[in-house]
Design a protein around this motif. Structure first.
Motif, PDB file in Angstrom:
ATOM      1  N   ALA A 267       1.217  -1.264   0.431  1.00  6.44           N
ATOM      2  CA  ALA A 267      -0.256  -0.063  -0.298  1.00  6.44           C
ATOM      3  C   ALA A 267       1.296   1.065   0.672  1.00  6.44           C
ATOM      4  CB  ALA A 267      -0.647   0.320   1.638  1.00  6.44           C
ATOM      5  N   SER A 268       1.733   1.141   0.761  1.00  6.10           N
ATOM      6  CA  SER A 268       2.963   2.284   0.697  1.00  6.10           C
ATOM      7  C   SER A 268       3.631   2.410  -0.104  1.00  6.10           C
ATOM      8  CB  SER A 268       3.750   2.340   2.056  1.00  6.10           C
ATOM      9  OG  SER A 268       4.395   3.183   2.068  1.00  6.10           O
ATOM     10  N   LEU A 269       4.184   1.865  -0.860  1.00  8.06           N
ATOM     11  CA  LEU A 269       4.826   1.353  -2.501  1.00  8.06           C
ATOM     12  C   LEU A 269       3.885   1.997  -3.176  1.00  8.06           C
ATOM     13  CD1 LEU A 269       6.973   0.236  -3.953  1.00  8.06           C
ATOM     14  CD2 LEU A 269       6.074  -1.593  -4.131  1.00  8.06           C
TER      15      LEU A 269
ATOM     16  N   ALA B  46      -4.242  -2.560  -2.140  1.00  4.54           N
ATOM     17  CA  ALA B  46      -2.826  -4.019  -1.554  1.00  4.54           C
ATOM     18  C   ALA B  46      -3.386  -5.388  -1.057  1.00  4.54           C
ATOM     19  CB  ALA B  46      -2.436  -2.943  -0.566  1.00  4.54           C
ATOM     20  N   LYS B  47      -4.957  -5.089   0.366  1.00  4.53           N
ATOM     21  CA  LYS B  47      -5.253  -6.199   0.107  1.00  4.53           C
ATOM     22  C   LYS B  47      -5.782  -7.028  -0.850  1.00  4.53           C
ATOM     23  CE  LYS B  47      -8.406  -5.567   3.904  1.00  4.53           C
ATOM     24  NZ  LYS B  47      -8.975  -4.930   4.618  1.00  4.53           N
ATOM     25  N   ILE B  48      -6.567  -6.541  -2.049  1.00  3.35           N
ATOM     26  CA  ILE B  48      -6.829  -7.166  -3.544  1.00  3.35           C
ATOM     27  C   ILE B  48      -5.638  -8.172  -3.956  1.00  3.35           C
ATOM     28  CG2 ILE B  48      -7.772  -7.715  -5.368  1.00  3.35           C
ATOM     29  CD1 ILE B  48      -9.673  -4.668  -3.949  1.00  3.35           C
ATOM     30  N   ILE B  49      -4.849  -7.770  -3.645  1.00  5.60           N
ATOM     31  CA  ILE B  49      -3.591  -8.150  -4.467  1.00  5.60           C
ATOM     32  C   ILE B  49      -2.674  -8.858  -3.680  1.00  5.60           C
ATOM     33  CG2 ILE B  49      -1.210  -7.134  -5.193  1.00  5.60           C
ATOM     34  CD1 ILE B  49      -1.870  -4.650  -6.543  1.00  5.60           C
ATOM     35  N   CYS B  50      -2.616  -8.674  -2.409  1.00  4.96           N
ATOM     36  CA  CYS B  50      -2.132  -9.921  -1.655  1.00  4.96           C
ATOM     37  C   CYS B  50      -3.506 -11.262  -1.644  1.00  4.96           C
ATOM     38  CB  CYS B  50      -1.716  -9.585   0.172  1.00  4.96           C
ATOM     39  SG  CYS B  50      -0.418  -7.889  -0.027  1.00  4.96           S
TER      40      CYS B  50
END
Length: 216
Positions: free
Chosen positions: A99-101, A193-197
């Protein structure tokens, strides 16, 4: 500068060495960027760029062969911003790190703004299209290699094709700006980011990573 970037930019008519001349060239680059974003690439002329920069049209052609070369000069140091960032999977909190990236990457992308010119120019500029395509293939290859390393540690879904997962991640990251533009809602980088992870890690693995029960 890579060979591909040299091919995109070509040879400049003149490269200034004195500070005053360098400032004129910089002013032309700044004015070109502003006008490309406000008027569009096709609707912007070299004469308008020169006028906006406060110099004569002849001065424009002293430094740049044409407006395309000026645009390529703007892009040459920022091609990496026009491709999705490479995620870091080996972390105890991959969602937070990703998420930060993503937030940092898209903040820089929006500050540059030139991605908005691409839909206009890419259909007519095969060299730039090829350069971006090759850059994206390289990012895909790096993502796939990292995913294979994560799988070797038994952390990923076992029934998913990692090549397809890597391209899916690329597509998600490559179109983040469209979420805000089409929905009118701010980008929620944590949710993306949650979806990607979740494409990579089963929920139980993510929980174990956060709790330190799994070693990277």
């Amino acid at each position: 500068m890579s060979d591909r970037e040299e091919g995109l930019v070509g040879s400049f008519p003149f490269i200034p060495k004195q500070e005053r001349a360098q400032q004129k060239r910089k002013a032309l680059l700044t004015s070109g960027r502003i006008l490309f974003l406000t008027k569009g690439y096709e609707q912007t002329t070299a004469k308008e760029i020169a006028s906006h920069a406060g110099v004569a049209t002849g001065t424009f052609y002293r430094y740049f062969a044409d407006k395309r070369q000026l645009l390529m000069a703007l892009l040459e140091d920022h091609l990496e911003l026009l491709t999705p960032p490479e995620p870091v999977w080996f972390n105890y909190n991959p969602e937070s790190l990703l998420a930060s990236l993503l937030e940092t990457h898209y903040k820089q992308l929006n500050e540059l703004g030139l991605y908005r010119v691409l839909p206009e120019i890419l259909p007519k500029d095969s060299e730039l299209l090829e350069a971006l395509t090759e850059a994206k293939k390289k990012i895909h290859g790096k993502i796939l290699t990292r995913l294979e390393q994560v799988r070797e540690k038994g952390l990923t879904w076992k029934d998913l094709d990692l090549n397809t997962v890597a391209w899916t991640i690329m597509m998600l990251m490559d179109n983040i700006n469209e979420i805000e533009e089409q929905s009118g809602c701010p980008i929620n980088f944590n949710e993306i980011a949650k979806i990607i992870c979740r494409l990579i890690y089963p929920p139980v693995i993510l929980e174990q990573l956060r709790n330190g029960e799994k070693k990277i």
